[in-house]
Design a protein around this motif. Sequence first.
Motif, PDB file in Angstrom:
ATOM      1  N   GLN A 178      -8.103  -2.557   8.845  1.00 15.27           N
ATOM      2  CA  GLN A 178      -6.751  -2.010   8.996  1.00 15.27           C
ATOM      3  C   GLN A 178      -5.770  -3.106   9.408  1.00 15.27           C
ATOM      4  O   GLN A 178      -4.662  -3.207   8.863  1.00 15.27           O
ATOM      5  N   LEU A 179      -6.184  -3.934  10.354  1.00 13.83           N
ATOM      6  CA  LEU A 179      -5.311  -4.996  10.830  1.00 13.83           C
ATOM      7  C   LEU A 179      -5.142  -6.103   9.792  1.00 13.83           C
ATOM      8  O   LEU A 179      -4.044  -6.622   9.607  1.00 13.83           O
ATOM      9  N   LEU A 180      -6.224  -6.458   9.101  1.00 12.24           N
ATOM     10  CA  LEU A 180      -6.122  -7.486   8.066  1.00 12.24           C
ATOM     11  C   LEU A 180      -5.178  -7.049   6.949  1.00 12.24           C
ATOM     12  O   LEU A 180      -4.399  -7.861   6.429  1.00 12.24           O
ATOM     13  N   LEU A 181      -5.236  -5.768   6.595  1.00  8.88           N
ATOM     14  CA  LEU A 181      -4.334  -5.260   5.564  1.00  8.88           C
ATOM     15  C   LEU A 181      -2.896  -5.264   6.071  1.00  8.88           C
ATOM     16  O   LEU A 181      -1.966  -5.602   5.339  1.00  8.88           O
ATOM     17  N   GLY A 182      -2.706  -4.908   7.340  1.00  8.27           N
ATOM     18  CA  GLY A 182      -1.363  -4.936   7.920  1.00  8.27           C
ATOM     19  C   GLY A 182      -0.782  -6.339   7.945  1.00  8.27           C
ATOM     20  O   GLY A 182       0.406  -6.542   7.665  1.00  8.27           O
ATOM     21  N   VAL A 183      -1.628  -7.313   8.253  1.00  8.03           N
ATOM     22  CA  VAL A 183      -1.181  -8.705   8.277  1.00  8.03           C
ATOM     23  C   VAL A 183      -0.830  -9.175   6.865  1.00  8.03           C
ATOM     24  O   VAL A 183       0.142  -9.908   6.661  1.00  8.03           O
TER      25      VAL A 183
END
Length: 292
Positions: free
Chosen positions: A240-245
């Motif tokens: 989720q965080l990697l996609l947000g970044v």
Amino acid sequence: MKRTHSTHAAAHAGAESCIALIDARFLAWLQGQTDTAQDHVRPQLHQLLSNALGHNGLELNLRRVYWYSDTPDDQAIGGQVSRAVLPHSQDGGLSMLRTLGADLKRLAERGACDHLLVGSDDERLISLIDEAQLHGVSVHLLADEASRNMTQLNREDPGWARLLSQADQRVVLGAQASREGGSRHSTSMHAAPQVDPEQLREQLNLVINTWWTDEPEDLREELREELQNTRGIPQEVDRQLLLGVRRVLERALSFQEKKLLREMVRELVLGPQAAQASAPTLSHSPAVEHAE
């Protein structure tokens, strides 16, 4: 009238048949794109998957693609069947699992094809894949570059490794390859970009804090307990965080940048002292490196 695809049929005359079952959300992660961008992928999806199969040594006749998405889509694309599922945030992927799993089971039981190509990272599919294989169907799984080193993946992401180990063959499809229509990865794709460290930290901090603010208190507490007993961060949180970044930076993170992201998450969730206390342990174990 029977639906035919003359160009593909001619190209694969005599080849064994294959049907693909693709989770749109998973493919978005695999390609480093947002979920909404997948609408633009569908017209090229057949060619993308056919190329990926070929580049992994599987010269198959891809007859049909089942597309599982929570985004309304009125596209009518030959050789593709769209299935509506609930958003992952609502039910943790249960709707996706049931819908894709039911199709996988029926296709295998009815001998509808020789091969199945599954695009999903849900470990709960293992038993269904095993059952399909017992019916004589070869089941292949779309994967990222990390799957080329299963020994390391078993240490870093055992759930993903267990699912991939069930496959008859792993079909690697990285972000760069998907943008090039299935061509092999460039050796320079993992090179670290030149960035301002402070600016990068600010951007990562923005993504992390936005995610943390949106997390309910009960999930925050569960995550605190989980991180106290592990050396990384949960797979779903990581993705989720990697996609947000990706959405903020419009590029993938390097290995060291991913490591920094995960350290910042642990520091936010556990507090600076707890994160520092775990730092020596983290330095002796590989970081979760699931997504490219």
